[in-house]
Enzyme design. Sequence first.
Site, mmCIF file in Angstrom:
data_model
loop_
_atom_site.group_PDB
_atom_site.id
_atom_site.type_symbol
_atom_site.label_atom_id
_atom_site.label_comp_id
_atom_site.label_asym_id
_atom_site.label_seq_id
_atom_site.Cartn_x
_atom_site.Cartn_y
_atom_site.Cartn_z
ATOM 1 C CG ASP A 5 -77.979 3.943 30.815
ATOM 2 O OD1 ASP A 5 -78.142 2.998 30.018
ATOM 3 O OD2 ASP A 5 -78.115 3.832 32.049
ATOM 4 C CB THR B 158 -83.795 4.465 27.874
ATOM 5 O OG1 THR B 158 -84.046 3.917 29.171
ATOM 6 C CG2 THR B 158 -83.639 5.964 27.997
ATOM 7 C CG ASP C 234 -85.051 2.958 32.995
ATOM 8 O OD1 ASP C 234 -86.157 2.398 33.145
ATOM 9 O OD2 ASP C 234 -83.969 2.405 33.256
ATOM 10 C CG ASP D 178 -81.900 6.601 32.235
ATOM 11 O OD1 ASP D 178 -81.985 6.470 30.989
ATOM 12 O OD2 ASP D 178 -81.439 5.704 32.971
ATOM 13 N NE ARG E 176 -75.655 -6.985 29.783
ATOM 14 C CZ ARG E 176 -76.146 -6.052 30.593
ATOM 15 N NH1 ARG E 176 -75.379 -5.043 30.961
ATOM 16 N NH2 ARG E 176 -77.377 -6.114 31.020
ATOM 17 N N GLY F 148 -81.443 -2.443 25.761
ATOM 18 C CA GLY F 148 -82.705 -3.155 25.771
ATOM 19 C C GLY F 148 -83.648 -2.660 24.689
ATOM 20 N NE ARG G 68 -80.827 0.549 34.274
ATOM 21 C CZ ARG G 68 -79.890 0.607 33.335
ATOM 22 N NH1 ARG G 68 -78.849 -0.197 33.396
ATOM 23 N NH2 ARG G 68 -79.983 1.482 32.350
#
Length: 359
Positions: free
Chosen positions: A103, A125, A127, A129, A72, A10, A171
């Site tokens: 990730d 990211t 996130d 993560d 993707r 993303g 997520r």
Amino acid sequence: MRIGLLTGGGDCPGLNAVIRAVVRRAEMDHGDTIIGFRNGWKGMAEGDIVDMSVDSTRGLVTRGGTVLGTARYHPHEHPDGVGMVFESFKRNKLDAVVCIGGDGTLSAAGELSDQGLPMIGVPKTIDNDVVETDASVGFDTAVSIATEALDRVQTTGESHNRIMVVEVMGRHNGWIAVSAGIAAGAEAILIPEAPFDIDELARQLIHRHRRARSSVVVVAEGATPAAGTLDWSPPEGRYGSIVAGAVGEEVRSVLEDRTGVDAKLTVLGHTQQPFGDLVEVGVLDGRVHDVHHVCRAPSRCDQRRLPLDSPPAQLPFRPGHATGESAHLHLEGALRLQRGRRVHGGVHGGVLAGGHRLA
């Protein structure tokens, strides 16, 4: 050197700043040539290239998204995908690849590195993560956007005596939820790492609304209820992804029913990903621009803490996990990244990777 450059996964704030910084450092300081691949690993497999230069990257610091595009695509999930990537690497006479991703993208980078592809991974990211990274590209701006949204819904809640449920991205971890929730003074923060008890939360909000007119509940999209507390399972979207708004709506509905207080849901979703704060992106551009290629000889060293002014030859790097339990990235050189209180060694063939897990 000829270096391939791609962005995968993303989009997020700061991607173009990283692209610009990599190109400027390589071309201006080392005389290297950068070859961009459009649409991530898909573009590299298909040989979809674009020449990158200082001139072509002017003005990118303040531009959102990624000029290279993204898709993707995981080479190991497509017939001969890995072979096509290696063939593209050879055909374009590359010496290394700089992979900017999260990730999934860095997992692919790790597997390709295990198979001998010289790689540098840049953690990107919202996130936050990716293991062993303090803050990945895009995280700060995502938190700023989420915090502002929480501040805005607070006033609406006060006007109408409501519970305001706000779902943010996350997520598998709750970094955005925790950081924005603390900054905005939220009453409750629900994260994937700590399954929530909806009954206990409802009791707390009932008590609070005896004297308060508003409550803000922050929910990470991957949050789940504790076993035996809520008869609900999250729906699964395409590619096994999380369905945006699913857990947020469930929390809103149950809280409204059990507290008797009107509850509304706001799903921030992709509003957390576009270009944001100029300060973060500008500082990011400067930090990435401060990455130094300090060694081109293959090396495998133990990791240890060193002062920021240590001679380049003393800056080590131990191959580590790019994303969780797998994806060891092997190294063929060294990079120095100055980040205030910590030094991460890296390489022409390694990764600057990272992330923390909430306690």
